[in-house]
Write a protein that holds these residues in place. Structure first.
Motif, short mmCIF file in Angstrom:
data_model
loop_
_atom_site.label_atom_id
_atom_site.label_comp_id
_atom_site.label_asym_id
_atom_site.label_seq_id
_atom_site.Cartn_x
_atom_site.Cartn_y
_atom_site.Cartn_z
N ILE A 102 0.83 -1.21 0.00
CA ILE A 102 0.00 0.00 0.00
C ILE A 102 0.86 1.26 0.00
CG2 ILE A 102 -0.27 0.13 2.50
CD1 ILE A 102 -3.31 0.91 1.61
N LEU A 160 -5.83 0.58 -4.57
CA LEU A 160 -6.84 1.30 -3.80
C LEU A 160 -6.56 2.79 -3.83
CD1 LEU A 160 -9.09 0.11 -2.06
CD2 LEU A 160 -7.60 0.29 -0.10
N GLY A 191 -12.31 3.29 -1.05
CA GLY A 191 -11.06 3.62 -0.36
C GLY A 191 -11.31 4.30 0.97
N GLY A 192 -12.56 4.58 1.28
CA GLY A 192 -12.85 5.14 2.59
C GLY A 192 -13.14 6.63 2.53
N SER A 193 -13.96 7.08 3.47
CA SER A 193 -14.36 8.48 3.51
C SER A 193 -13.14 9.39 3.63
CB SER A 193 -15.25 8.73 4.73
OG SER A 193 -16.34 7.87 4.72
N SER A 194 -12.24 8.99 4.50
CA SER A 194 -11.10 9.85 4.77
C SER A 194 -10.23 10.01 3.53
CB SER A 194 -10.29 9.24 5.91
OG SER A 194 -9.08 9.87 6.04
N ALA A 195 -9.89 8.85 2.91
CA ALA A 195 -9.05 8.90 1.73
C ALA A 195 -9.74 9.67 0.62
CB ALA A 195 -8.69 7.49 1.28
N LYS A 207 -11.39 1.87 12.43
CA LYS A 207 -11.28 2.65 11.20
C LYS A 207 -12.64 3.09 10.70
CE LYS A 207 -11.30 0.64 7.15
NZ LYS A 207 -11.14 -0.23 5.97
N HIS A 208 -13.67 2.36 11.11
CA HIS A 208 -14.99 2.57 10.53
C HIS A 208 -15.77 3.68 11.22
CE1 HIS A 208 -15.15 -0.69 7.71
NE2 HIS A 208 -14.70 -1.53 8.62
N ASP A 266 -12.08 -4.96 10.94
CA ASP A 266 -11.60 -3.87 10.11
C ASP A 266 -12.05 -4.04 8.67
OD1 ASP A 266 -10.49 -2.07 11.71
OD2 ASP A 266 -8.40 -2.43 11.13
N VAL A 324 -3.06 0.13 6.29
CA VAL A 324 -4.16 0.07 5.35
C VAL A 324 -5.44 0.57 5.99
CG1 VAL A 324 -5.56 -1.43 3.91
CG2 VAL A 324 -3.12 -1.82 4.07
N SER A 325 -5.71 0.11 7.21
CA SER A 325 -7.02 0.47 7.77
C SER A 325 -7.09 1.95 8.13
CB SER A 325 -7.36 -0.43 8.96
OG SER A 325 -6.58 -0.07 10.06
N GLN A 326 -6.00 2.52 8.61
CA GLN A 326 -6.07 3.94 8.95
C GLN A 326 -6.12 4.80 7.69
OE1 GLN A 326 -6.77 2.65 12.10
NE2 GLN A 326 -6.64 4.88 12.28
N LEU A 327 -5.52 4.26 6.64
CA LEU A 327 -5.51 5.03 5.39
C LEU A 327 -6.85 4.96 4.69
CD1 LEU A 327 -3.05 6.49 4.45
CD2 LEU A 327 -2.42 4.55 3.07
N THR A 328 -7.58 3.87 4.89
CA THR A 328 -8.85 3.72 4.19
C THR A 328 -10.02 3.90 5.15
OG1 THR A 328 -8.83 1.36 4.57
CG2 THR A 328 -7.88 2.11 2.52
N GLY A 329 -9.74 4.44 6.30
CA GLY A 329 -10.79 4.54 7.30
C GLY A 329 -11.62 5.81 7.17
#
Ligand code: ATP
Ligand code: ATP
Ligand code: MG
Ligand code: MG
Ligand code: PO4
Lengths: 450, 265, 323, 489, 265
Positions: free
Chosen positions: A278, A375, C40-44, C153-154, C205, D442-447
Motif C-alpha cells: 500500500i 486502492l 477507499g474510505g471516507s477519509s481517503a 477505522k470505521h 476492520d 491500510v485500515s487507517q488510510l482507508t478509514g
C-alpha cells in the motif's frame, strides 16, 4: 552433523584413523544411522512438497467448488413489443429505463399468458424475477436499432440474482421468508417457466467478457474489462520490471565497485521488498498522479506502481542467481578477450536465467494478485468502463484490475457476488498460468548443471 | 582493485615484448609476488618453473590482467607490453586480453557445445568472414591442439562432457583460435599423455615463429624441450632468469640448482 | 494532457453501492459516460478531494460522515473552496445474529453492560466479567457474549460508541455513578465507550462480508451490520430489535430506530460546467426516481432522506457549505 | 507530426543508421571484418544509439516543457474575472477540452481547419456543434474560452512542428556524427558498452529513486503526525486504540510485536518446508517430478491473498480452535477464537513456500557438480553433502529467498486482517488475536477518520517506522551473508 | 541410472581386492569403456595409463560408483570388491565410497576453510573422538600430502584460495584423511612440481603397506616408479595388464609398445 555421533573407534596415536574391515553387503551401525538420516532427510523433502501440494489442492478445491457456478447464468427469454409511443415516452423522461421496465412487465405477463401459466401476480411484481439491468438491455437495443421500433423482438434477459440462485440451489423457499426482493410464489412461477423453456440456465460468456455491474445487479457483472485492465498493467510490469530489474542486478553484481555505497544500495533494495504494497500506492499517487499528472484509475499508473513493487523481487532473485554462476566461466570468457559486458551477456546471464525467470514468475504473480496499492490510485471501486477503444486508451482510460474486481465483489452485500468473486479467482488463476507458462518453459530450457 | 605506483622513469625496453618491473602482488595480506622484474622476448618461448605455490600462475595472470577479477588481489609495479604500460588507466583490458591469450591451469570449458567453445573468441573478435571461415578456424584450432580426431564427430556435444585431458586441449584450442600475439599457458600439458603432450609441444614450437609464448610447467624436461628462456620462481621471488640451456646446465643460484636437480624440500 | 470526460468519484465504501447504482443508471440514461466510483474510505476520498481543483483531481467525494472543520480548512488551503454538501439518506445500523439462533431484543444498556471494558459494580469500577447475555439482562437468552463490532477505522464504530455504548452508559446510570464517584466527566465518557479486549468483543476492520463470515464460523456471535447488508442476507441473519424497534427503512426514516447515520457526497462547485455532466449527476442522484422511498436506492437498503426535496433544491441552486 | 509517428521515424532513422554505420565501417576495412576494431554490429549500434538517445531525450524534454509554455501563453489570455469565478486550472482544462473538441471536429470532417480557427461564439453554438461529433462539454463556451482554445490549437500546432524538426534533426545529426566516425579503428564496442553501462546504472538508480520517492511521500505527513501526537507516545506506547473523538492512544509497540510474531511463525512454516522442498526438487526428484512440482508450488504464490484470508478465517482458524481451544483435542484452553497470530502465521507460511522453494531450488541447482562429487567421493551421504557442502555454498541465494519471504510476510495485509484480527494486543500467546503494522497502515488510510487527524496520519508514520525497522533487519541479514558466504572455486 | 545385468555366475576371486568383469560404460550413446575385465590386487599400487580420453577416469569412477552421479552414464558388467558385487542393490554406495576413496582429476576443494576441507570426511565418518584428535588427523593428512608447511598458518583461509598444485595436494590430504581401504587417484601429481611429486609418490609407497591404490598417470616414469602393476587402456579397451616391469620392458601388445615408447598418433 547431529546424526553422526562420534562413537566410532578413533585413530591411533599417529592421528591417522584406522577402520575395521567390513563387508559392503552388511551395513554397519554408523552407516545404518547415517542412512536412516538420509532417508529421513529425503522423506522430509517429500513431505515438504506434499504439504505444499496438499494446501494447493485444498485451496484450489475451495476456489473451484465455490466459483464454478459463476460461469452459468439464468436467462429469461421474453418477446417485447417495442411500441413507438412507449419508446418516445420513455426517452422523454429523466430515468428512461424505468419506463422501459413497464414495457417489459407487460411483455412478461403476456408471455406467461401465452405459455398458459396462470398467476395472480401483478406485472410489476413479475419483474422481480428479472435483473434490473433488463430495461437497459432493451433500451440499448432500441438505441442501436431505431429501425426496429414497432416490431416485437425476443430478448434473452438476465434473471435476477435470486432466481439464478434458486436454480443453482443457493436460494430456497425458506430463505425467502424475510426477503423483500422475491417471494416463494415467484419460485413456483420459475419452476413452471423452466418447464416451458422460458427460463433457462446456460453458460454465461458475459461473465468472462463483461464489465462490472452495480451492487443491485450481480447477475450482470463480468470480469472481462478488468481482465483487460490487468493485462495492460502486466504488460507495463513485464516490459519495465524485467529489463530494469535484470539491468540493475547486472550493474550491482558485475560492474559496481564493491563499497559502502553499493552495500547501501543492496540493503536498500532488499528493504524495498519489505515495503508494504500500500505504501507503493501512496508513492504512486504522489509521484505519478499528483506530480506527473497521469490520469486517475489508469492501468498505466497501476502498471508503474506494480513495476516498482515487483522490481525488488526480480532484482533479489537475479542477483542471487548471478552470484551462483562460478567465476571460472567469467574467467574463461575474459581470457579469450571478451569484454566484461560480453562475458556477462553471453555466458553469465544465460546461466543465471532460471533464477531470473523464477523471480519473474513470482514477481508477476504477486503483481497480478495485488489490490492494496490500486486502492490509492483509484483502480478499486465501481469502474464499469467499456472495452478500451485503442491500445493507448487501454493504458490511459479508467479501468480496474482482476484482483480489485474480486475484492470488490467479495465485499458486496448480495450473496450472488460471492460466487462471482470465486469465479473471478478462477479466471485470475488461469490468466496467471497462461502468463507463466512461457517463463516456465524457458526456465526448463536454460537449466543445466556444470 | 589494482593500484599502480606511477613509474618514475620507464626506461626504453623496446626489444622486449613484455617487460615487468618491480611487480608486487598481494592477495589481501599475503605477499604472493615480491619485486619481480623480468623481460620476455618476442617470438620466444619462456618457461616459468618453480615449486607449487611459488607464484607462477599469479605472475602469469598479471600479464593479461586476469587478476583484475580477483577482489582481494592487488598489483603494484609496472608491466609493459610493446613498451606500453598495461596497467595504464587508458589501456582497455579487453584489447589487452585479445592480444594476450591465456590457457588456465584448471580447464574451464564453457557449458556450451565444443564448437561454440572454440568459435566464441573468433566470433566476438570478428575473425571469420563467414560461417565456413569460422568452421575452418574451429577445425584448424582443434587440429593444432591435437583434439580434432577425438571430437570431430561430436562438435555439438557440450565441452563439459569431455575427459580431463580433452578439456585441457579444448582450452588450448580456444586460446589459439583468436590468434593472440602473446599466449600464456598455465601448465597446458598437465593432464596430457606423452603423445598429446608432444603434439602440444610441437604446436608451441610452431607458434613461436609468430607469437610470444610463456608457459608454466613442472616438467624440467618439457621446459628444456620447448623453451628458449627459463625463469625460476621461488616463494614469490624471481630467483633466476636466463637462456634455458644456461639455467639447466649452469644455474647461478643455489636454489635453482637444488630445484632442477630435485634436491629441494 | 487529454481532457477528462467522465466524472471521478472517490470515498466511502458505505456510499459506494448507492453511488455505483446511480452511476450505472446515469450511464444508461444519459449521453454522459458512466462515472468512475473509487472506493477507499471516507477519509481517503476527502483527502483526494482536497488536493486541489483541476482535471487531475476528483470531482465528488463520498462520505459516511459530515466533512470535518479541519478538512474544510485543508481543502481551502489547497484552493477547494466552494463545496456542495449533498445528503443522500441514512445508513441504518442493525444488530443481527445467525438465522437459526435465539431471538434478541436489545437495549443500549445491554450492550454497555456486556461490552464495556469496565463496569460499575457497587459504585466502583471493575473489569467486566459478564460471559453470557443472560447475566446482563435476564430477558436475554443464555448465550455466550461474542460481539463483532466495526473496527476503529470505521465510521460505524463512532456511531456505535455514541448511540449504543454511551447511551447505555447513561441509561444504566453508570455514567452518573462514575461522575459521582469523583471522575472527570471526560474520563468517564471515555470509560463508557471503551470496549473489553478479552475476546468477547472482536473488532472487524474489513467489511460486512467479513462479519458475516465470522458469524458463520462462530454461531453464537452477534454482528453489527448495515441495514442494506442485512436486507440482502435475510436468509442467513436474524435481526435484533433495539429498544423494541425493528430496524427497517421506515422505522429509521421516522427516527424511531435510534442507530443510524447520514450519508453524504461532496461536490466541487468549481468543476461544475467544466467536467461534463457533473451537475446532472448530482441532480440525478437525489432525484425522487432514484433516492426516493420507492427508488432503487431504497430498494437496496438506503434509508431515504425525509427532507429529500430540500436537498434537491440545494443541489439545483448549487448551494455551498458556509463556514 | 504525431507523437507515435515521430517515435517511428526516430526508430527508422536508427535502423537506417545501423545499416549505414555498419556498412561504412565495413567499407573502411575493405570488407574484411578482421581489420575492424569491433564487430560490425557494434558500429551499427553506435550509430543507432547516437540517433536515438539525443532524439529521445529531447523528445521527453520537449513533451515536458511544451505544455507548460503553451499553458503560460494561453493562460495570459484568460481574464481575471473567469479565474476568480472558478480557477485558472479549471478554465484551462475547459480550454483544452474545447481545443480538443475542435480537433475532433476537424478530424471528423464536421469543421474545416479554417472554420475551426475562425469560429465565433457570437455566430455558432459551439457546444452544440461539438456535441454533434460526440464531444461533451460541461457548459456553454464563452468567447474568451473559444479564443483561448483557438490560440491553444495554433500554439500546439506550432509546437508540434518545432518538436518534429528539433527531434528529428537531432536524430539525423547524431546519426551523421556517429556515422562519420565509423571507421575501422574507431572503438565502437567500447562506445556502445559505455552507453549500455549507463543504461545499467540508470536501471540501478531507479531502485534508489523509489526509496527516495517513498521517503518523500511519507515524510511530510509523518512530520505532520508528530506535530499532532507526541513521538515518545508513538514509539514507546504499549496501547493501540485509535478513537474518533480524540484521545487516541497510538503506541506502535503492539503492532511491531505482532508483525514480528506473525512473520516469525510464517517463516517457521515456509522456510523449512520451502527449503526441504527445494532440496528435494533439485537433488532427489526426477526431472519429470521437478518439472511438474515446481510450477505447481509456484501457483501458491499466485493465489490472491484474499483467498488465503478466507482460508484462514473459515478453515484454519476453526481447525486450530478445535485443537487448542476450550474442549479441544489437546484439552488445553489456549485459544478463544479462530483469529489468532497462529492462524495468520500458518496460512501466510503456506503462501510463502514457493518464495523459498523456487528460488532456493535454482540456486542449489547452480552449485557445480564438482562440489557434490568431492563430498560424495569421501563417502558422505547425499543429505550430508547437501547440508554441509551445497547449502553453505548456496547460502547467499537462499538468504535472498528467505529475505524475500520475510519481506512479503511483513507487507501482507489481507491474511492478517482475516486471520489474525484487527485489534492490537501485546501478548506472548500465539493463539490470541493481534494485528500488524501493515494492516493498520491500510485500515487507517482507508478509514473514516478526519484525514488531517493523527488517527489518519499515523499511517504514514507507521510506514516510515516499518521502513526503518526493516532496513535494520536487512543490514543485519547482509552482515550474516557476508560472514558466512562460501564462494565456490 | 546404472543398470546392471545380473551376473549369471560370479566366480570366486577372493585373492583380488577388486575384480571387474566385462565392464561396459556408456555416456548416452558413447561407448566409453568396452568390455574391461581386470583384477586389482590388495596392497599394491596399480597404475592406469593410456592416451587422453581412453577411459581411465571413467573406469576409475566405476570402482566407487561415482558414475552414479552422471545422469547419462550407464554401467554394465560387474565389479567386485572383496568378492562383493558393488553394483548389488544391497550395497550402499555411501559405505562403498567410504571404503574406496577418490582424488579427482580436477582439484575440487570445498568452499570452506582448509581445515574444514580435510576435517569434513573424518567428521562425517565419526573418525575423531574429539577436537584434538581431529586436529591431529588434519595435520597428519596435510603433512603426508606435503602441504602442511605451506598452509599451517592459514588453516582457516578458504581452500579455494590455494594455488593449483596446493589444491591438488589438499584433495589428496582430504582423501587420505578418512583412511579408505582403496584409494583411487586420478592424476594426483599433474599440477605438482618434481619435489611435491616425489613427496606424494613417497606417500603412495607408504600407503601401499596397508591400502590398495589405483593411480591414473600420464607419466611413464611415475608409473614405473610407484606401481607394481600397470594397466594400459586404449580407446575404451583394456589392452594389457601386468606387472609394471613386464609392461614397460616387454609389452605384449603392439599398441602398448607404441604408447610407452611414445610412437603413437
Ligand atoms: N560426462 C560425460 N559425458 C559424455 N562423454 C564423456 C563424459 N565424460 C567422459 N566422456 C567421454 O568418455 C571418454 C573417456 O573419458 P575419460 O574421462 O574416462 O578419459 P580419460 O582416460 O580419463 O582421459 P584423460 O586422460 O584426458 O583424463 C572420452 O571420450 C570422453 O570424451
Ligand atoms: N585467490 C587467492 N587468494 C589468496 N591466496 C592465493 C590466491 N591464489 C593464490 N594464492 C596464494 O598465492 C601463492 C601463489 O599462488 P600461485 O597460484 O601463483 O602458485 P603457483 O606457482 O601457480 O603454484 P602451482 O604450481 O601450485 O599452481 C600461493 O601461496 C597461493 O596459496
Ligand atoms: Mg598455478
Ligand atoms: Mg581423466
Ligand atoms: O468506507 P467508509 O468510510 O464508509 O467506512
Amino acid at each position: 552433523m547431529t546424526d553422526t555421533a562420534m562413537t566410532y573407534p578413533a585413530g591411533k596415536e599417529s592421528g591417522q584413523a584406522v577402520r575395521r574391515k567390513t563387508s559392503l553387503l552388511e551395513v554397519d551401525a554408523l552407516t545404518r544411522r547415517r542412512n536412516a538420516a538420509e532417508r529421513r532427510f529425503k522423506i522430509y523433502g517429500i513431505v515438504a512438497i506434499l504439504i505444499g501440494l496438499f494446501f494447493l489442492v485444498a485451496l484450489l478445491y475451495a476456489i473451484f467448488s465455490n466459483g464454478l457456478t459463476a460461469f452459468n447464468q439464468t436467462f429469461v427469454s421474453v418477446p417485447v413489443t417495442l411500441e413507438k409511443s412507449a419508446v418516445e415516452q420513455a426517452e422523454a423522461s429523466i430515468v428512461k429505463t424505468s419506463r422501459y421496465n413497464a414495457m417489459i412487465d407487460e411483455a412478461l405477463a403476456a408471455e406467461l399468458g401465452r405459455a398458459g401459466i396462470a398467476t395472480e401476480m401483478k406485472p410489476a411484481d413479475l419483474r422481480k424475477m428479472l435483473s434490473s439491468g433488463a430495461a437497459a438491455q432493451v433500451r440499448s437495443f432500441v438505441l442501436a436499432n431505431p429501425g426496429r421500433i414497432g416490431e416485437t423482438v425476443t430478448f434473452d434477459l438476465l434473471a435476477s440474482s435470486r432466481v439464478d440462485g434458486y436454480l443453482k440451489g443457493r436460494v430456497t423457499r425458506d430463505a425467502l421468508v424475510n426477503d423483500k426482493n422475491l417471494d416463494a410464489a415467484h419460485l413456483d412461477l420459475v419452476d413452471l417457466m423452466q418447464d416451458k423453456g422460458i427460463v433457462e440456465k446456460r453458460f454465461n460468456m458475459d461473465f468472462i467478457t463483461g464489465s462490472d455491474a452495480s451492487d443491485s445487479r450481480p447477475e450482470q457483472a463480468g470480469i472481462g474489462v478488468s481482465m483487460i485492465g490487468s493485462l495492460y498493467m502486466m504488460l507495463v510490469v513485464l516490459f519495465l520490471s524485467l529489463p530494469i530489474g535484470v539491468a540493475a542486478s547486472i550493474y550491482l553484481e558485475e560492474f559496481a565497485p564493491k563499497n559502502r555505497l553499493t552495500d547501501l544500495i543492496e540493503v536498500n533494495i532488499s528493504n524495498l521488498a519489505a515495503v508494504p504494497s500500500i505504501v507503493f500506492g501512496i508513492l504512486g499517487l504522489a509521484a505519478f498522479i499528483q506530480f506527473a499528472h497521469l490520469p486517475q484509475s489508469a492501468p498505466i499508473v497501476g502498471g508503474l506502481v506494480l513495476t516498482l513493487m515487483t522490481l525488488p523481487t526480480i532484482i533479489i532473485s537475479t542477483r542471487a542467481s548471478l552470484k551462483a554462476v562460478p567465476p571460472s566461466i567469467r574467467d574463461a570468457a575474459l581470457g579469450v578477450g571478451a569484454s566484461k559486458m560480453q562475458s556477462v551477456f553471453h555466458h553469465v546471464l544465460p546461466l543465471a536465467a532460471p533464477g531470473i525467470l523464477t523471480g519473474t514468475i513470482i514477481g508477476l504473480a504477486q503483481a497480478l494478485g495485488e489490490t492494496a496499492p490500486l486502492l490509492l490510485i483509484g483502480m478499486v471501486g465501481f469502474i464499469a468502463s467499456n472495452y478500451p477503444g485503442s491500445v493507448a486508451s487501454g493504458f490511459l482510460d479508467p479501468n480496474s484490475a482482476m484482483p480489485a474486481q474480486i475484492y470488490e465483489w467479495a465485499k458486496r452485500a448480495d450473496p450472488a457476488f460471492y460466487e462471482r468473486a470465486w469465479g473471478g479467482i478462477i479466471v485470475l488463476l488461469l490468466f496467471l498460468m497462461t502468463m507463466n507458462i512461457v517463463a516456465i518453459i524457458l526456465r526448463r530450457r536454460f537449466e543445466r548443471r556444470w | 582493485m589494482n593500484q599502480m605506483t606511477k613509474p618514475e622513469k620507464v626506461a626504453a625496453m623496446n626489444e622486449a615484448k613484455i617487460s615487468a618491473e618491480k611487480v608486487q602482488v598481494f592477495y589481501g595480506d599475503t605477499h604472493a609476488i615480491k619485486d619481480v622484474s623480468i623481460r620476455i622476448e618476442e617470438k620466444t618461448v619462456t618457461a616459468f618453473i618453480g615449486p607449487s605455490g611459488c607464484g607462477k600462475s599469479t605472475f602469469l595472470r598479471c600479464i593479461n590482467r586476469m587478476n583484475d577479477t580477483i577482489d582481494v588481489c592487488r598489483v603494484e609495479g609496472n608491466i609493459l607490453i610493446d613498451g606500453e604500460d598495461i596497467y595504464d588507466p587508458k589501456v582497455d583490458p579487453v584489447q589487452l586480453r585479445a592480444k594476450v591469450g591465456m590457457v588456465f591451469q584448471k580447464p574451464n570449458p564453457f557449458p556450451k557445445s565444443i564448437f561454440d567453445n572454440i568459435a566464441y573468441g573468433p566470433r566476438i573478435h570478428g575473425l571469420a568472414r563467414n560461417k565456413a571461415a569460422l568452421e575452418e578456424i574451429v577445425a584448424s584450432s582443434l587440429q593444432k591442439a591435437g583434439l580434432w580426431n577425438e571430437v570431430k564427430d561430436r562438435l555439438d556435444e557440450p565441452g563439459t562432457g569431455l575427459s580431463g585431458g580433452q578439456q585441457q586441449r579444448l582450452c588450448i584450442a580456444r586460446a589459439i583460435a583468436v590468434s593472440p600475439e602473446v599466449i600464456l599457458m598455465d601448465e597446458p600439458c598437465s593432464a596430457l599423455d606423452p603423445i598429446a603432450t608432444a603434439k602440444v609441444e610441437e604446436l608451441i614450437d610452431e607458434l613461436r615463429e609468430n607469437y610470444t609464448i610463456v608457459i608454466v610447467t613442472h616438467s624440467m624436461q618439457q621446459a628444456a624441450r620447448v623453451s628458449q628462456r627459463t625463469a625460476f620462481f621461488h616463494l614469490g621471488n624471481l630467483v633466476e632468469e636466463g637462456a634455458t640451456n644456461d639455467i639447466f646446465t649452469n644455474p647461478r643460484d643455489k636454489r635453482t640448482q637444488d630445484y632442477i636437480t630435485g634436491r629441494f624440500g | 494532457a487529454i481532457a477528462r470526460d467522465q466524472i471521478q468519484i472517490a470515498g466511502s465504501s458505505t456510499v459506494l453501492p448507492y453511488a455505483s447504482i446511480v452511476a450505472e443508471a446515469f450511464g444508461e440514461n444519459t449521453d454522459f459516460p458512466t462515472p468512475v466510483v473509487e472506493s477507499g474510505g471516507s477519509s481517503a476520498g476527502l483527502k483526494k478531494f482536497c488536493t486541489g481543483v483541476g482535471e487531475n483531481t476528483i470531482d465528488i467525494a463520498n462520505a459516511s460522515r459530515p466533512i470535518r472543520e479541519s478538512e474544510i480548512k485543508a481543502c481551502a488551503e489547497a484552493g477547494v473552496t466552494d463545496i456542495m454538501e449533498v445528503r443522500i439518506g441514512y445508513d441504518g445500523i442493525v444488530f443481527a445474529s445467525d438465522i437459526n439462533g435465539a431471538d434478541f431484543a436489545f437495549t443500549p444498556t445491554d450492550w454497555y453492560k456486556a461490552l464495556a471494558a469496565e463496569v460499575v459494580v457497587d459504585g466502583k469500577l471493575a473489569a467486566n466479567s459478564a460471559t453470557t447475555w443472560k447475566q446482563v439482562n435476564d430477558a436475554l437468552p443464555e448465550q455466550e457474549i461474542q460481539a463483532f463490532v466495526p473496527g476503529t477505522k470505521h465510521g460505524t464504530r463512532e456511531v456505535f460508541e455514541e448511540k449504543v455504548m454511551m447511551q447505555g452508559c447513561e441509561d444504566s446510570g453508570a455514567l452518573k455513578a462514575m461522575v459521582d464517584g469523583g471522575m472527570d466527566k471526560k474520563d468517564a465518557a471515555k470509560k463508557c465507550i471503551t470496549l473489553r479486549t478479552d475476546g468477547r468483543s472482536v473488532d472487524i476492520d474489513g467489511d460486512y462480508t467479513e462479519t458475516l463470515a465470522r458469524l458463520d464460523a462462530n454461531k453464537a456471535g452477534i454482528g453489527v451490520f448495515g441495514l442494506a447488508f442485512y436486507e440482502n442476507n435475510t436468509d442467513k441473519l436474524k435481526v435484533a430489535t433495539m429498544s423494541d424497534v425493528t430496524p427497517s427503512t421506515q422505522s429509521i426514516a421516522s427516527g424511531e430506530y435510534p442507530v443510524s447515520r447520514p450519508l453524504f457526497f461532496y461536490v466541487k462547485k468549481a468543476h461544475i460546467g467544466v467536467i461534463p455532466g457533473l451537475k446532472e449527476f448530482a441532480q440525478f442522484f437525489v432525484s425522487d426516481e432514484l433516492a426516493g422511498p420507492d427508488g432503487p436506492l431504497a430498494q437496496y437498503g438506503l434509508v431515504s432522506d425525509p427532507e429529500l426535496a430540500k436537498v434537491q433544491e440545494a443541489v439545483a441552486s448549487e448551494t455551498t457549505l458556509t463556514h | 507530426m504525431s507523437l507515435p509517428l515521430i517515435v517511428l521515424v526516430i526508430l527508422a532513422l536508427a535502423a537506417a543508421g545501423f545499416v549505414l554505420g555498419r556498412g561504412r565501417a565495413m567499407a573502411s576495412a575493405g570488407g574484411d571484418i578482421r581489420l575492424l576494431h569491433s564487430l560490425p554490429g557494434y558500429y551499427g549500434w553506435n550509430v543507432a544509439l547516437a540517433a536515438m538517445i539525443p532524439a529521445f531525450l529531447a523528445l521527453v524534454l520537449w513533451l515536458a516543457i511544451q505544455p507548460v509554455v503553451i499553458n503560460g501563453q494561453v493562460s495570459s489570455m484568460i481574464s481575471q474575472g473567469s479565474i476568480d469565478a472558478s480557477s485558472l486550472d479549471l478554465v484551462m482544462s475547459d480550454v483544452r477540452r474545447v481545443a480538443e473538441g475542435l480537433d475532433t471536429a476537424v478530424a471528423a470532417g464536421a469543421l474545416t481547419a479554417e472554420e475551426a480557427g475562425s469560429l465565433r461564439t457570437e455566430f455558432t453554438d459551439v457546444r452544440e456543434r461539438l456535441g454533434q461529433v460526440g464531444v461533451a462539454l460541461g457548459s456553454d463556451v464563452t468567447s474568451e474560452t473559444l479564443h483561448a482554445a483557438q490560440r491553444y490549437r495554433e500554439l500546439s500546432g506550432l509546437g508540434d512542428l518545432g518538436r518534429a524538426i528539433v527531434v528529428l534533426g537531432l536524430a539525423v545529426l547524431g546519426a551523421a556524427w556517429a556515422w562519420q566516425r565509423s571507421n575501422k579503428d574507431f572503438r565502437a564496442r567500447n562506445s556502445v558498452e559505455r552507453v549500455v553501462r549507463w543504461i545499467l546504472i540508470a536501471a540501478a538508480s531507479i531502485a534508489v529513486l523509489t526509496t527516495v520517492g517513498i521517503a518523500l511521500s511519507l515524510i511530510f505527513n509523518t512530520v505532520e503526525f508528530f506535530r499532532l501526537y507526541p513521538a515518545a507516545d508513538f514509539f514507546f506506547g504499549l496501547t493501540w486504540s485509535p478513537s474518533f473523538g480524540g484521545g487516541s492512544e497510538l503506541g506502535i509497540i503492539p503492532l511491531i510485536w505482532a508483525t514480528l510474531y506473525i512473520s516469525l511463525i510464517a517463516l517457521a512454516v515456509s522456510v523449512p518446508v520451502g527449503l526441504f522442498a527445494a532440496v528435494y526438487l533439485s537433488e532427489y526428484a526426477t526431472p519429470a517430478v521437478r518439472a511438474v512440482a515446481k510450477p505447481l508450488l509456484e501457483v501458491l504464490a499466485g493465489i490472491p491473498t484474499i483467498v488465503y484470508g478466507l482460508f484462514a478465517l473459515l478453515t484454519v482458524g476453526p481447525l486450530l480452535v478445535d485443537v487448542f481451544g476450550n474442549g479441544g483435542l489437546l484439552g488445553v484452553d489456549w485459544m478463544a477464537g479462530g483469529t489468532a497470530v497462529m492462524t495468520a502465521g500458518l496460512v501466510m507460511g503456506i503462501m510463502l513456500i514457493p518464495f523459498v522453494s523456487s528460488l532456493s531450488d535454482d540456486i542449489i541447482n547452480a552449485v557445480p557438480q564438482a562440489m557434490r562429487d568431492g563430498s560424495l567421493g569421501l563417502g558422505a551421504t547425499h543429505s550430508e553433502t547437501v547440508k554441509q557442502v551445497i547449502l553453505p555454498a548456496a547460502l547467499p541465494g537462499i538468504v535472498g529467498a528467505i529475505l524475500l519471504a520475510a519481506s512479503r510476510a511483513i507487507g501482507e495485509t489481507m491474511i492478517v486482517v482475516l486471520g489474525a484480527g484487527a485489534a492490537a494486543k501485546l501478548s506472548l500467546n500465539p493463539f490470541e488475536a493481534m494485528t500488524t503494522v501493515t494492516a493498520k497502515i491500510v485500515s487507517q488510510l482507508t478509514g473514516d477518520a478526519d484525514f488531517a487527524s493523527p488517527e489518519a496520519l499515523v499511517a504514514f508514520s507507521l510506514g516510515m517506522t516499518l521502513f526503518v525497522i526493516t532496513l535494520g533487519l536487512n543490514i543485519f541479514a547482509l552482515y550474516i551473508v557476508r560472514k558466512y558466504r562460501e564462494q565456490y572455486e
